[in-house]
Design a protein around this motif. Structure first.
Motif: not given
Length: 159
Positions: A32, A36, A39, A66, A68, A77, A83
């Protein structure tokens, strides 16, 4: 589902166990970015429509949203980016053998922090048919009725 003391659940995919038969589960780390993680600490994530796949010997997860980070700068992001998942090589090799079998897929079951590290619990799953889903619901309702009857009998109440 995380059970240890050092774990904090962020979100879980409750519909996954309804739609899929979970054959095996694995705990994987997530790669990550900083916004991220921030968040996720506020609990702003969703596993709906997410799945994992194996590509060039790497396990990647698609479809996790996820949000922002609200206090992030212009370097925030992308909410639905792909991911990378972190697993031991032996586990990835084991999964690659199983994923070649027809009808099996990898579904994220829960997303949580464990000792400060973001982890995702993924399940090797096979999709359920509609009649399997109805059968599961009927079994759950029957088990619930039996439990209620046992509790009423233990309290000395009539059935």
């Amino acid at each position: 589902m995380p059970k240890d003391r050092g774990q904090k659940l962020i979100t879980s995919n409750r519909k996954a166990r309804h739609d899929y038969e979970i054959l095996d589960t694995y705990e994987a780390g997530l790669v990550l970015t900083g916004t991220e993680v921030k968040s996720l600490r506020t609990g702003r994530a969703s596993l709906a429509d997410a799945y994992a796949d194996l590509n060039n010997g790497e396990l990647r997860i698609h479809g996790i949203h996820i949000a922002e980070y609200s206090h992030g700068s212009w370097t925030n992001h992308s909410p639905r980016r792909i991911r990378k998942l972190l697993l031991h090589r032996a586990e990835i090799d084991k999964l690659s053998g199983k994923l070649t079998e027809r009808g099996l897929t990898l579904i994220p079951l829960s997303l949580y922090f464990k000792d400060g590290w973001a982890k995702v619990e993924i399940g090797l799953a096979r999709g359920k048919k509609t009649y399997d889903k109805r059968q599961t619901l009927a079994k759950r309702d029957a088990d619930r009725e039996v439990e209620r009857a046992v509790q009423r009998r233990a309290k000395g109440l009539p059935d």
